[in-house]
Design an enzyme around this catalytic site. Structure first.
Site, PDB file in Angstrom:
ATOM      1  N   LYS A 181       0.890  -1.165   0.000  1.00  0.00           N
ATOM      2  CA  LYS A 181       0.000   0.000   0.000  1.00  0.00           C
ATOM      3  C   LYS A 181       0.926   1.212   0.000  1.00  0.00           C
ATOM      4  CE  LYS A 181      -1.811   3.027   1.925  1.00  0.00           C
ATOM      5  NZ  LYS A 181      -1.578   4.445   1.526  1.00  0.00           N
ATOM      6  N   GLU A 257       9.259   1.142  11.244  1.00  0.00           N
ATOM      7  CA  GLU A 257      10.335   2.125  11.078  1.00  0.00           C
ATOM      8  C   GLU A 257       9.667   3.489  11.183  1.00  0.00           C
ATOM      9  OE1 GLU A 257      13.421   1.419  10.799  1.00  0.00           O
ATOM     10  OE2 GLU A 257      13.672  -0.452   9.676  1.00  0.00           O
ATOM     11  N   CYS A 292      13.831  10.409   7.506  1.00  0.00           N
ATOM     12  CA  CYS A 292      13.619  10.019   8.902  1.00  0.00           C
ATOM     13  C   CYS A 292      14.907  10.119   9.706  1.00  0.00           C
ATOM     14  CB  CYS A 292      13.053   8.621   8.970  1.00  0.00           C
ATOM     15  SG  CYS A 292      13.992   7.486   7.975  1.00  0.00           S
ATOM     16  N   GLU A 391       9.629  15.953  15.584  1.00  0.00           N
ATOM     17  CA  GLU A 391      10.088  15.827  14.206  1.00  0.00           C
ATOM     18  C   GLU A 391       9.359  16.858  13.346  1.00  0.00           C
ATOM     19  OE1 GLU A 391       8.872  12.266  12.074  1.00  0.00           O
ATOM     20  OE2 GLU A 391      10.932  12.021  11.413  1.00  0.00           O
TER      21      GLU A 391
HETATM   22  P1  NAD Z   1       2.352   8.377   7.484  1.00  0.00           P
HETATM   23  O1  NAD Z   1       2.515   7.566   8.714  1.00  0.00           O
HETATM   24  O2  NAD Z   1       1.357   9.458   7.467  1.00  0.00           O
HETATM   25  O3  NAD Z   1       1.995   7.449   6.244  1.00  0.00           O
HETATM   26  C1  NAD Z   1       2.759   6.299   5.953  1.00  0.00           C
HETATM   27  C2  NAD Z   1       1.876   5.301   5.261  1.00  0.00           C
HETATM   28  O4  NAD Z   1       0.862   4.882   6.182  1.00  0.00           O
HETATM   29  C3  NAD Z   1       1.133   5.854   4.036  1.00  0.00           C
HETATM   30  O5  NAD Z   1       1.115   4.856   3.037  1.00  0.00           O
HETATM   31  C4  NAD Z   1      -0.259   6.117   4.577  1.00  0.00           C
HETATM   32  O6  NAD Z   1      -1.260   6.051   3.598  1.00  0.00           O
HETATM   33  C5  NAD Z   1      -0.412   4.975   5.559  1.00  0.00           C
HETATM   34  N1  NAD Z   1      -1.439   5.197   6.574  1.00  0.00           N
HETATM   35  C6  NAD Z   1      -1.871   6.375   7.088  1.00  0.00           C
HETATM   36  N2  NAD Z   1      -2.854   6.156   7.986  1.00  0.00           N
HETATM   37  C7  NAD Z   1      -3.048   4.818   8.049  1.00  0.00           C
HETATM   38  C8  NAD Z   1      -3.920   3.969   8.788  1.00  0.00           C
HETATM   39  N3  NAD Z   1      -4.803   4.452   9.653  1.00  0.00           N
HETATM   40  N4  NAD Z   1      -3.832   2.641   8.595  1.00  0.00           N
HETATM   41  C9  NAD Z   1      -2.928   2.114   7.744  1.00  0.00           C
HETATM   42  N5  NAD Z   1      -2.090   2.862   6.997  1.00  0.00           N
HETATM   43  C10 NAD Z   1      -2.145   4.199   7.150  1.00  0.00           C
HETATM   44  O7  NAD Z   1       3.834   8.888   7.158  1.00  0.00           O
HETATM   45  P2  NAD Z   1       4.291   9.765   5.926  1.00  0.00           P
HETATM   46  O8  NAD Z   1       3.767  11.138   6.179  1.00  0.00           O
HETATM   47  O9  NAD Z   1       3.993   9.108   4.642  1.00  0.00           O
HETATM   48  O10 NAD Z   1       5.887   9.716   6.098  1.00  0.00           O
HETATM   49  C11 NAD Z   1       6.550  10.547   6.954  1.00  0.00           C
HETATM   50  C12 NAD Z   1       6.861   9.848   8.256  1.00  0.00           C
HETATM   51  O11 NAD Z   1       7.544   8.633   8.004  1.00  0.00           O
HETATM   52  C13 NAD Z   1       7.773  10.645   9.135  1.00  0.00           C
HETATM   53  O12 NAD Z   1       7.338  10.605  10.462  1.00  0.00           O
HETATM   54  C14 NAD Z   1       9.106   9.941   9.005  1.00  0.00           C
HETATM   55  O13 NAD Z   1       9.996  10.089  10.043  1.00  0.00           O
HETATM   56  C15 NAD Z   1       8.704   8.543   8.807  1.00  0.00           C
HETATM   57  N6  NAD Z   1       9.735   7.805   8.095  1.00  0.00           N
HETATM   58  C16 NAD Z   1      10.451   6.891   8.787  1.00  0.00           C
HETATM   59  C17 NAD Z   1      11.456   6.176   8.160  1.00  0.00           C
HETATM   60  C18 NAD Z   1      12.251   5.153   8.911  1.00  0.00           C
HETATM   61  O14 NAD Z   1      12.852   4.306   8.291  1.00  0.00           O
HETATM   62  N7  NAD Z   1      12.292   5.156  10.216  1.00  0.00           N
HETATM   63  C19 NAD Z   1      11.710   6.390   6.809  1.00  0.00           C
HETATM   64  C20 NAD Z   1      10.947   7.320   6.122  1.00  0.00           C
HETATM   65  C21 NAD Z   1       9.942   8.022   6.793  1.00  0.00           C
END
Ligand code: NAD
Length: 489
Positions: A181, A257, A292, A391
């Site tokens: 997804k 992650e 991240c 963050e």
């Molecule tokens: P997000 O958590 O908003 O979304 C990530 C994914 O989760 C998307 O595909 C989104 O559609 C999905 N999602 C959202 N709500 C959901 C739900 N209720 N149920 C299931 N899936 C759902 O994050 P983002 O805004 O896409 O990315 C930014 C975040 O990701 C930042 O906090 C960043 O630090 C983190 N990040 C972490 C790493 C790591 O490896 N630790 C790497 C990249 C990004």
């Protein structure tokens, strides 16, 4: 106005089929550099997730992938990698249009690293051994790594293809079937990858990609009773929600992650301040700060603080937001208008909190219609304030001076997160002490982000659990099965 290549029609990939949402719902995919609609994506939901999980399960149960000799899986995955490599420019362009990333980065970083990840796990899979147990003479016991079954991968928008590959490659190399997804903001490269993989000979059902919102498609995947594991990269709040979905459904495994607030420490005994300043600038401004592991807290020893900040500003002032399609651009667009406004409001809050704004702080390239922010540096940031603790996920750096190594370590570890950390020092003793004492999954000494696919990646504390990259990620997608044969006397 840049548009999508004519042959790109983003449909869900489910089994061997390419399809829209059953109810015809669509989501607009926006080019962050122009604010205009690139294309419509199917807004999939529970029905399409059910179909994708069924296709994945059918392939897994058929055994035609999971039980294939590892060297044959390897050969197919390497063919897929070659097919993607042949289209590398197309993937780079798609990623740039979809995510606002500079084309120089998608060409040199996103696509090559995604390919490197795929090849690494393809090459690894026929070198993985089980164990023979030290049983007595009347028994032979061995332990195998058995694939888990159907893996749901929920991935973010900051490195859309690359993050997806961190999940897809080890999971399918191990013999699992996967339903991805992608982020609703950046689904194009994952969809294209699935199509190219099918054309290159990956059996259908091994990889399914279902675009849609997190609330609809993501929640349906994470709550599904026939998904064995969710592997996730994204934000903390969604990570928590995934644990709830697991508890309320079938106790599927969850690997998280999550975010970070990574400390980047510069000691006065480091001899090359220009090099550290260059690393400190790119450690936060690379990918518009949407990383991240961004070094978003810069801790600088007070005796060099003023001089270091001066050098840092000199480097950062040369990093200007530009058109992501221009090969000379090194700082692209923020992913969405909402994210841009969120970052700008964090900047306004930090100003109100009294931090010294020493560079940037404004929206840029407004005439483009896109979402750009200047590289922004705040000095003398209160370690207890929001800018030092939360963050931002944008091009905003918090500089915090310190006096002693003890204070630096206390500040560095004073965070709910523990993803990355780094230090510049001329002292082996300091390096060794900090390497052991920093509470973070990654520690970079005298070189920020100096790591690669061979080393585990993931966080301590609220940065999540489970590791991507390295052979550890392969084992994450397997269960250990113990088998014994008895030889009665
Ligand atoms: P997000 O958590 O908003 O979304 C990530 C994914 O989760 C998307 O595909 C989104 O559609 C999905 N999602 C959202 N709500 C959901 C739900 N209720 N149920 C299931 N899936 C759902 O994050 P983002 O805004 O896409 O990315 C930014 C975040 O990701 C930042 O906090 C960043 O630090 C983190 N990040 C972490 C790493 C790591 O490896 N630790 C790497 C990249 C990004």
């Amino acid at each position: 106005m840049p548009t999508l290549p004519a042959d790109i029609s983003p449909l869900a990939v489910i089994g061997s089929r390419r399809m829209g949402a059953a109810d015809g719902a669509v989501l607009a995919s926006i080019n962050p550099a122009t604010g205009t609609v690139l294309t419509d994506l199917p807004a999939c939901g529970p029905a399409e997730i059910d179909a994708a999980v069924a296709a994945a399960r059918a392939r897994f149960e058929a055994g035609s992938w999971a039980a294939m000799a590892p060297r044959q899986r390897k050969a197919i995955l390497l063919r897929v990698a070659d097919a993607v490599a042949a289209r590398a420019e197309e993937f780079a362009l798609l990623e740039t249009l979809d995510a606002g990333k500079p084309i120089g980065d998608t060409r040199a970083v996103d696509v090559p690293l995604a390919l490197g990840t795929l090849r690494y796990y393809a090459e690894a899979i026929d070198k993985i051994h089980g164990e023979v147990g030290p049983s007595g003479p009347d028994r032979l016991s061995w332990a195998l790594h058995d694939p888990l079954g159907v893996i749901g991968a929920i991935v973010p928008w900051n490195f859309p293809l690359h993050m997806a590959m961190w999940k897809i490659a080890p999971a399918i190399a191990m013999g699992n079937s996967v339903v991805v997804k992608p982020s609703e903001l950046t689904s194009l490269t994952a969809l294209r990858f699935a199509e190219v993989a099918l054309e290159a000979g990956l059996p259908d059902g091994v990889l399914n990609v279902v675009p849609g919102t997190g609330a609809a498609a993501g929640a349906a995947l994470a709550s599904h009773m026939d998904v064995d594991m969710i592997t996730f990269t994204g934000s903390g709040p969604v990570g928590r929600q995934l644990l709830r979905y697991s508890a309320d459904s079938n106790l599927k495994r969850v690997s998280l992650e999550l975010g970070g607030k990574s400390p980047h420490i510069v000691f006065a005994d480091w001899p090359d301040l220009d090099r550290a300043a260059e690393a400190a600038a790119w450690g936060i401004f690379y990918n518009q700060g949407q990383v991240c592991t961004a070094g978003s807290r810069l801790l600088v020893q007070r005796s060099i603080h003023a001089e270091f900040v001066e050098r840092l500003i000199k480097v950062a002032a040369t990093i200007r937001p530009g058109d992501p399609l221009d090969p000379a651009t090194r700082l692209g667009a923020i992913i969405s208008e909402k994210q841009m406004n969120g970052v700008l409001s964090r900047i306004a809050d930090a100003r109100r909190e009294g931090a010294d704004l020493v560079l940037g702080g404004e929206q840029a390239r407004k005439d483009s219609g896109g979402f750009f922010i200047e590289p922004t540096i705040f000095d003398n940031v209160d370690p207890a304030g929001a800018l030092a603790r939360e963050e931002v996920f944008g091009p905003v750096l918090a500089v915090i001076p310190f006096d002693t190594p003890e204070e630096a370590l206390r500040l560095a570890n004073d965070s709910d997160f523990g993803l990355a950390s780094g230090l510049w020092t001329g002292s082996m003793t300091t390096a060794n002490h900090f390497a052991r004492a920093l509470r973070a999954g990654l520690v970079w000494i005298n070189g920020w982000d100096a790591c690669d696919i061979t080393m585990p990646f993931g966080g301590f504390k609220q940065s999540g659990f489970g590791r991507d990259r390295s052979l550890h990620a392969l084992y994450k997608y397997a269960d250990l099965k113990s088998i014994s044969v008895s030889f009665p006397a």
